[in-house]
Design an enzyme around this catalytic site. Structure first.
Site, PDB file in Angstrom:
ATOM      1  N   GLU A  79      14.140  23.751  -7.124  1.00  0.00           N
ATOM      2  CA  GLU A  79      14.143  22.589  -7.331  1.00  0.00           C
ATOM      3  C   GLU A  79      15.126  21.704  -6.474  1.00  0.00           C
ATOM      4  O   GLU A  79      16.141  22.206  -6.299  1.00  0.00           O
ATOM      5  CB  GLU A  79      14.418  21.999  -8.645  1.00  0.00           C
ATOM      6  N   CYS A 133      20.581  16.555  -4.537  1.00  0.00           N
ATOM      7  CA  CYS A 133      21.084  17.640  -5.283  1.00  0.00           C
ATOM      8  C   CYS A 133      20.209  18.864  -4.696  1.00  0.00           C
ATOM      9  O   CYS A 133      18.832  18.710  -4.985  1.00  0.00           O
ATOM     10  CB  CYS A 133      21.106  17.421  -6.612  1.00  0.00           C
ATOM     11  N   CYS A 151      19.521  32.060 -11.667  1.00  0.00           N
ATOM     12  CA  CYS A 151      21.084  32.229 -11.153  1.00  0.00           C
ATOM     13  C   CYS A 151      21.668  33.346 -12.384  1.00  0.00           C
ATOM     14  O   CYS A 151      20.754  33.597 -13.400  1.00  0.00           O
ATOM     15  CB  CYS A 151      21.690  31.127 -11.816  1.00  0.00           C
ATOM     16  N   CYS A 159      24.585  30.510 -17.734  1.00  0.00           N
ATOM     17  CA  CYS A 159      25.321  29.651 -18.835  1.00  0.00           C
ATOM     18  C   CYS A 159      24.222  29.020 -19.874  1.00  0.00           C
ATOM     19  O   CYS A 159      23.163  28.592 -19.287  1.00  0.00           O
ATOM     20  CB  CYS A 159      25.872  28.335 -17.928  1.00  0.00           C
ATOM     21  N   CYS A 173      22.076  25.782 -19.711  1.00  0.00           N
ATOM     22  CA  CYS A 173      21.558  25.617 -18.142  1.00  0.00           C
ATOM     23  C   CYS A 173      19.987  26.036 -18.470  1.00  0.00           C
ATOM     24  O   CYS A 173      19.938  27.261 -18.564  1.00  0.00           O
ATOM     25  CB  CYS A 173      22.440  26.085 -17.138  1.00  0.00           C
ATOM     26  N   CYS A 224      18.942  20.492 -12.969  1.00  0.00           N
ATOM     27  CA  CYS A 224      18.021  21.395 -12.162  1.00  0.00           C
ATOM     28  C   CYS A 224      17.650  22.678 -12.857  1.00  0.00           C
ATOM     29  O   CYS A 224      18.461  23.254 -13.685  1.00  0.00           O
ATOM     30  CB  CYS A 224      18.652  21.628 -10.852  1.00  0.00           C
TER      31      CYS A 224
HETATM   32  N1  SAH Z   1      26.020  26.947 -10.429  1.00  0.00           N
HETATM   33  C1  SAH Z   1      26.703  26.006  -9.942  1.00  0.00           C
HETATM   34  C2  SAH Z   1      26.048  24.772  -9.433  1.00  0.00           C
HETATM   35  C3  SAH Z   1      24.585  24.349  -9.889  1.00  0.00           C
HETATM   36  S1  SAH Z   1      24.883  23.957 -11.638  1.00  0.00           S
HETATM   37  C4  SAH Z   1      27.552  25.486 -11.297  1.00  0.00           C
HETATM   38  O1  SAH Z   1      27.417  25.964 -12.353  1.00  0.00           O
HETATM   39  O2  SAH Z   1      28.484  24.663 -10.728  1.00  0.00           O
HETATM   40  C5  SAH Z   1      25.185  22.156 -11.298  1.00  0.00           C
HETATM   41  C6  SAH Z   1      25.888  21.642 -12.490  1.00  0.00           C
HETATM   42  O3  SAH Z   1      24.786  21.071 -13.385  1.00  0.00           O
HETATM   43  C7  SAH Z   1      26.843  22.366 -13.451  1.00  0.00           C
HETATM   44  O4  SAH Z   1      28.208  21.603 -13.481  1.00  0.00           O
HETATM   45  C8  SAH Z   1      26.322  22.495 -14.703  1.00  0.00           C
HETATM   46  O5  SAH Z   1      27.163  23.019 -15.532  1.00  0.00           O
HETATM   47  C9  SAH Z   1      25.417  21.472 -14.695  1.00  0.00           C
HETATM   48  N2  SAH Z   1      24.280  21.580 -15.737  1.00  0.00           N
HETATM   49  C10 SAH Z   1      23.474  22.490 -16.035  1.00  0.00           C
HETATM   50  N3  SAH Z   1      22.740  22.625 -17.128  1.00  0.00           N
HETATM   51  C11 SAH Z   1      23.047  21.217 -17.387  1.00  0.00           C
HETATM   52  C12 SAH Z   1      22.616  20.559 -18.844  1.00  0.00           C
HETATM   53  N4  SAH Z   1      21.598  20.928 -19.534  1.00  0.00           N
HETATM   54  N5  SAH Z   1      23.103  19.283 -18.977  1.00  0.00           N
HETATM   55  C13 SAH Z   1      24.184  18.798 -18.081  1.00  0.00           C
HETATM   56  N6  SAH Z   1      24.543  19.409 -16.967  1.00  0.00           N
HETATM   57  C14 SAH Z   1      24.138  20.797 -16.751  1.00  0.00           C
HETATM   58 FE1  SF4 Z   2      23.977  29.141 -12.779  1.00  0.00          FE
HETATM   59 FE2  SF4 Z   2      23.143  27.094 -14.443  1.00  0.00          FE
HETATM   60 FE3  SF4 Z   2      25.707  28.332 -14.881  1.00  0.00          FE
HETATM   61 FE4  SF4 Z   2      25.314  26.891 -12.773  1.00  0.00          FE
HETATM   62  S1  SF4 Z   2      25.402  26.156 -14.814  1.00  0.00           S
HETATM   63  S2  SF4 Z   2      26.258  29.026 -12.971  1.00  0.00           S
HETATM   64  S3  SF4 Z   2      23.083  27.358 -12.260  1.00  0.00           S
HETATM   65  S4  SF4 Z   2      23.505  29.405 -15.031  1.00  0.00           S
END
Ligand code: SAH
Ligand code: SF4
Length: 392
Positions: free
Chosen positions: A97, A116, A123, A127, A130, A346
């Site tokens: 995406e 973005c 991934c 997390c 996410c 994303c």
């Molecule tokens: N993996 C990298 C970059 C991609 S995620 C990272 O984690 O930094 C990009 C951002 O989106 C991160 O700061 C992540 O914490 C945030 N993110 C992921 N899921 C989210 C959600 N449900 N609501 C708000 N931010 C989110």
């Molecule tokens: Fe991976 Fe999502 Fe965690 Fe970023 S926030 S490291 S994309 S699992």
């Protein structure tokens, strides 16, 4: 099973390699520049569309390289057309995406078009808040697949407009695909391609310490963003499972060295989750960790994701949190969510396509998260293993 297209993506080929290819075909080197200009600044959808190329040569180029490695499967607009989310299909069927956000011009500031993009399909970090983390890891993206997301968005802009900012905040952990991310950034910088300055590119990481150190050695390439989410290890173990490998103090030490060496402010991202990481104690722990650093804190209300029990912190709580960070002398901003209704964090669109998990699975997942975050709030470290596949 469709056969996977084995041709190299043209966007990922270096200028020198492209010039060498034309030379090997008895053509002058300026052809490489012609093709690069068409790749980045025209609506051509194949070499056959280039009136400047002889027919036979266009066909040979098409046999050797793929003009684009991403097919736009769905584009969903929201915020009155200000946010556009794209689901791209890759040659092997994987989906990724990108999200395009338009910011109108204001007094003294030109209009911005921020994209973005994804660096991996899925991934491995996992997390729990996410949507991408929930999908798991599919594979690293090729350099061309990273760049073609930018070309796709550029083509969707109106005449005279161009992408002004690129952020690696889509699917995937960019520092676990760092060679390709660096190649892609160099192409974005290249005046013969997008010509985007380092200050207009941000790479976000969940804290891959060896990757941050490697970037420091290279010098400033882009703004570094650290997804910190929690300053205390017990909670960060749950929110960013990579913390079990590289604890928060090591991440911040590496980021601090990066800021000192490059003179560039590091941006710290906190996804604000109601009742989980938004207490005054969390704010103070973060303020103490970053006090005196060349840092900026960005607070982002969590986008709801189906499989978690969590929701965004209420705005007054976020504002109070921001106030405590600011009082410690650290610049802080609250980022308004864009495109919440289309799932603009994303990975959400792809997660929906993958199908909703069953209700019992969601209930089990929520229960485990509730228990894990409750243990973390009591200060207990996680005993869960480090996620597989995160070695830098
Ligand atoms: N993996 C990298 C970059 C991609 S995620 C990272 O984690 O930094 C990009 C951002 O989106 C991160 O700061 C992540 O914490 C945030 N993110 C992921 N899921 C989210 C959600 N449900 N609501 C708000 N931010 C989110
Ligand atoms: Fe991976 Fe999502 Fe965690 Fe970023 S926030 S490291 S994309 S699992």
């Amino acid at each position: 099973m469709p056969t996977v297209d084995a041709r190299l993506g043209l966007s990922g080929v270096s200028s020198d390699d492209l010039a060498a290819w034309f030379e090997a075909h008895g053509e002058p080197a300026y052809r490489a520049r012609q093709v690069l200009t068409a790749l980045w600044a025209s609506q051509a959808s194949s070499p056959g569309d280039l009136t400047t190329l002889p027919r036979g040569l266009a066909a040979e180029l098409d046999d050797a390289f793929r003009w684009s490695t991403v097919a736009d499967e769905t584009i969903v607009a929201s915020d009155g057309g200000q946010t556009e989310k794209a689901l791209h299909r890759l040659a092997d069927g994987a989906t990724i995406e990108s999200v395009l956000m338009h910011y109108p011009a204001t007094a003294g500031r030109r209009a911005r078009h921020t994209l973005c993009i994804s660096s991996q399909a899925g991934c491995a970090v996992g997390c729990p808040f996410c949507a991408t983390g929930e999908l798991g890891f599919t594979r690293d993206l090729e350099t061309a697949e990273i760049l073609d997301q930018v070309r796709s968005a550029n083509r969707r802009l109106r005449t005279g407009e161009r992408i002004t900012n690129v952020v690696f905040m889509g699917m995937g952990e960019p520092l676990l695909n760092l060679d390709r991310v660096l190649e892609a950034v160099a192409s974005l910088n290249d005046p013969a391609r997008l010509g985007l300055g380092a200050r207009h590119i941000t790479v976000s990481t969940s804290g891959v310490v060896p990757g941050i150190r490697r970037l420091t050695a290279l010098g400033p390439q882009f703004t570094l963003a650290i997804s910190i989410h929690a300053a205390r290890d017990a909670l960060r173990d749950v929110l960013v499972p990579l913390n079990r490998r590289w604890p928060v103090a090591e991440v911040v030490a590496a980021a601090r060295d990066h800021a000192r060496a490059t003179g560039r402010r590091v941006s710290y991202e906190v996804t604000m989750i109601g009742g989980v990481n938004d207490t005054e104690a969390d704010a103070d722990a973060l303020a103490n960790l970053l006090r005196g650093d060349l840092a900026h804190v960005n607070l982002i209300p969590m986008n709801p994701v189906a499989h978690t029990p969590w929701r965004a912190s209420p705005m007054p709580v976020i504002e109070r949190f921001a106030g405590r960070i600011k009082a410690a002398g650290i610049p802080v901003t609250i980022r308004r969510n864009r495109g919440v209704e289309i799932g603009a964090a994303c990975g959400q669109l792809a997660a929906e396509r993958a199908g909703a998990p069953t209700e019992p699975a969601v209930a089990r997942r929520r229960e485990r998260l509730e228990a894990a975050s409750a243990r973390a709030l009591r200060g207990q470290r996680s005993e869960e293993p480090i996620p597989a596949g995160v070695d830098a």
